[in-house]
Design a protein around this motif. Structure first.
Motif, PDB file in Angstrom:
ATOM      1  N   LEU A 198       0.827  -1.207   0.000  1.00 49.06           N
ATOM      2  CA  LEU A 198       0.000   0.000   0.000  1.00 49.06           C
ATOM      3  C   LEU A 198       0.863   1.260   0.000  1.00 49.06           C
ATOM      4  CD1 LEU A 198      -2.714  -1.232   2.486  1.00 49.06           C
ATOM      5  CD2 LEU A 198      -3.084  -0.689   0.061  1.00 49.06           C
ATOM      6  N   SER A 199       1.967   1.221   0.719  1.00 47.51           N
ATOM      7  CA  SER A 199       2.881   2.366   0.724  1.00 47.51           C
ATOM      8  C   SER A 199       3.462   2.597  -0.663  1.00 47.51           C
ATOM      9  CB  SER A 199       4.004   2.152   1.740  1.00 47.51           C
ATOM     10  OG  SER A 199       3.478   2.120   3.049  1.00 47.51           O
ATOM     11  N   ALA A 200       3.828   1.533  -1.338  1.00 47.37           N
ATOM     12  CA  ALA A 200       4.436   1.654  -2.666  1.00 47.37           C
ATOM     13  C   ALA A 200       3.452   2.203  -3.693  1.00 47.37           C
ATOM     14  CB  ALA A 200       4.975   0.304  -3.124  1.00 47.37           C
ATOM     15  N   ILE A 201       2.205   1.769  -3.631  1.00 52.00           N
ATOM     16  CA  ILE A 201       1.260   2.229  -4.661  1.00 52.00           C
ATOM     17  C   ILE A 201       0.613   3.566  -4.312  1.00 52.00           C
ATOM     18  CG2 ILE A 201       0.815  -0.113  -5.494  1.00 52.00           C
ATOM     19  CD1 ILE A 201      -1.913   0.072  -4.146  1.00 52.00           C
ATOM     20  N   SER A 202       0.857   4.066  -3.112  1.00 46.32           N
ATOM     21  CA  SER A 202       0.241   5.339  -2.728  1.00 46.32           C
ATOM     22  C   SER A 202       0.721   6.499  -3.590  1.00 46.32           C
ATOM     23  CB  SER A 202       0.506   5.639  -1.252  1.00 46.32           C
ATOM     24  OG  SER A 202       1.883   5.902  -1.042  1.00 46.32           O
ATOM     25  N   ALA A 203       1.875   6.352  -4.219  1.00 45.01           N
ATOM     26  CA  ALA A 203       2.411   7.423  -5.069  1.00 45.01           C
ATOM     27  C   ALA A 203       1.885   7.364  -6.501  1.00 45.01           C
ATOM     28  CB  ALA A 203       3.938   7.342  -5.080  1.00 45.01           C
ATOM     29  N   LEU A 204       1.142   6.310  -6.827  1.00 46.65           N
ATOM     30  CA  LEU A 204       0.634   6.177  -8.192  1.00 46.65           C
ATOM     31  C   LEU A 204      -0.508   7.154  -8.454  1.00 46.65           C
ATOM     32  CD1 LEU A 204       0.466   2.287  -8.581  1.00 46.65           C
ATOM     33  CD2 LEU A 204       2.195   3.844  -9.493  1.00 46.65           C
ATOM     34  N   PRO A 205      -0.613   7.630  -9.684  1.00 49.44           N
ATOM     35  CA  PRO A 205      -1.755   8.484 -10.019  1.00 49.44           C
ATOM     36  C   PRO A 205      -3.056   7.672 -10.004  1.00 49.44           C
ATOM     37  CG  PRO A 205      -0.451   8.004 -11.980  1.00 49.44           C
ATOM     38  CD  PRO A 205       0.291   7.420 -10.813  1.00 49.44           C
ATOM     39  N   THR A 206      -4.156   8.348  -9.761  1.00 48.65           N
ATOM     40  CA  THR A 206      -5.457   7.685  -9.687  1.00 48.65           C
ATOM     41  C   THR A 206      -5.739   6.861 -10.937  1.00 48.65           C
ATOM     42  OG1 THR A 206      -6.309   9.404  -8.243  1.00 48.65           O
ATOM     43  CG2 THR A 206      -7.937   8.057  -9.378  1.00 48.65           C
ATOM     44  N   GLU A 207      -5.356   7.353 -12.091  1.00 46.87           N
ATOM     45  CA  GLU A 207      -5.648   6.619 -13.335  1.00 46.87           C
ATOM     46  C   GLU A 207      -4.952   5.258 -13.366  1.00 46.87           C
ATOM     47  OE1 GLU A 207      -2.718   7.774 -17.045  1.00 46.87           O
ATOM     48  OE2 GLU A 207      -4.551   8.921 -16.785  1.00 46.87           O
ATOM     49  N   ALA A 208      -3.790   5.141 -12.738  1.00 46.30           N
ATOM     50  CA  ALA A 208      -3.107   3.842 -12.683  1.00 46.30           C
ATOM     51  C   ALA A 208      -3.892   2.853 -11.825  1.00 46.30           C
ATOM     52  CB  ALA A 208      -1.690   4.001 -12.136  1.00 46.30           C
ATOM     53  N   LEU A 209      -4.618   3.361 -10.852  1.00 50.02           N
ATOM     54  CA  LEU A 209      -5.401   2.509  -9.952  1.00 50.02           C
ATOM     55  C   LEU A 209      -6.740   2.106 -10.562  1.00 50.02           C
ATOM     56  CD1 LEU A 209      -4.891   4.589  -6.692  1.00 50.02           C
ATOM     57  CD2 LEU A 209      -3.594   2.570  -7.410  1.00 50.02           C
ATOM     58  N   THR A 210      -7.259   2.949 -11.446  1.00 53.52           N
ATOM     59  CA  THR A 210      -8.621   2.747 -11.956  1.00 53.52           C
ATOM     60  C   THR A 210      -8.692   2.361 -13.424  1.00 53.52           C
ATOM     61  OG1 THR A 210      -8.824   5.117 -12.396  1.00 53.52           O
ATOM     62  CG2 THR A 210      -9.587   4.341 -10.237  1.00 53.52           C
ATOM     63  N   THR A 211      -7.549   2.271 -14.101  1.00 55.95           N
ATOM     64  CA  THR A 211      -7.543   1.864 -15.503  1.00 55.95           C
ATOM     65  C   THR A 211      -8.140   0.463 -15.619  1.00 55.95           C
ATOM     66  OG1 THR A 211      -5.606   3.194 -16.006  1.00 55.95           O
ATOM     67  CG2 THR A 211      -6.056   1.346 -17.491  1.00 55.95           C
ATOM     68  N   PRO A 212      -9.106   0.272 -16.498  1.00 55.54           N
ATOM     69  CA  PRO A 212      -9.702  -1.067 -16.651  1.00 55.54           C
ATOM     70  C   PRO A 212      -8.641  -2.119 -16.979  1.00 55.54           C
ATOM     71  CG  PRO A 212     -11.032   0.573 -17.780  1.00 55.54           C
ATOM     72  CD  PRO A 212      -9.751   1.269 -17.364  1.00 55.54           C
ATOM     73  N   GLN A 213      -8.791  -3.257 -16.323  1.00 53.10           N
ATOM     74  CA  GLN A 213      -7.892  -4.397 -16.506  1.00 53.10           C
ATOM     75  C   GLN A 213      -8.729  -5.640 -16.821  1.00 53.10           C
ATOM     76  OE1 GLN A 213      -4.536  -4.304 -16.263  1.00 53.10           O
ATOM     77  NE2 GLN A 213      -4.371  -2.184 -15.583  1.00 53.10           N
TER      78      GLN A 213
END
Length: 166
Positions: free
Chosen positions: A19-34
């Protein structure tokens, strides 16, 4: 330290590192359809947290209130990270309170998808840990595909960092 204590501590550590590592990712990286059942990275993490909630309710003999393994709405990462860390702390505390006799006791429950189940408390805790590992692997795959190297959350790394000789 018994197996339940070791495993719940490992899961809490691995979740925190991830969670610490991905906290720096932009929202679009988290919500891009997969092309996965949960739709994207953050919904996969939400699934893990929500299923941790379900299993906690089973351990406590309480209703969990869910009818799907992919519940709506999905919170933002900051809220989800807080929930997951609180959930992990609960599991660590729970494992610390359980004797071997307590861990061997069986819990009867209903699966969200239908049907009943019965598992020992220790087996439930092991499932929660394995389930989190499984889906961290999914998320790691999504990160690799987007050009981001995920953190290493293997058990031997945890043991080394905690100076554990198991």
């Amino acid at each position: 330290m018994n197996h339940a204590q070791l495993n719940t501590r490992y899961k809490a550590w691995a979740d925190d590192v991830f969670l610490s590592a991905i906290s720096a990712l932009p929202t679009e990286a988290l919500t891009t359809p997969q092309p996965i059942i949960f739709g994207n990275l953050i919904r996969t993490l939400n699934h893990v947290c929500m299923m941790d909630h379900v299993w906690r309710c089973h351990l406590l003999g309480q209703p969990h209130g869910l009818t799907t393994r992919n519940p709506e709405p999905c919170p933002a990462l900051e809220e989800l990270a807080t929930r997951q860390r609180e959930m992990d702390a609960w599991y660590v505390h729970y494992a610390d309170q359980m004797s071997d006799i307590d861990l061997a006791k069986k819990v009867t429950f209903d699966f969200i998808g239908g049907g009943s189940g019965r598992m020992s408390r220790l087996a439930i805790l092991l499932h929660v840990v394995n389930h989190g590992c499984y889906h961290r692997g999914h998320v790691a795959g999504m990160l690799y595909q987007s050009g981001v190297a995920p953190p290493t959350t293997d058990l031997p790394v945890f043991l080394r960092e905690q100076s554990q000789d198991v």
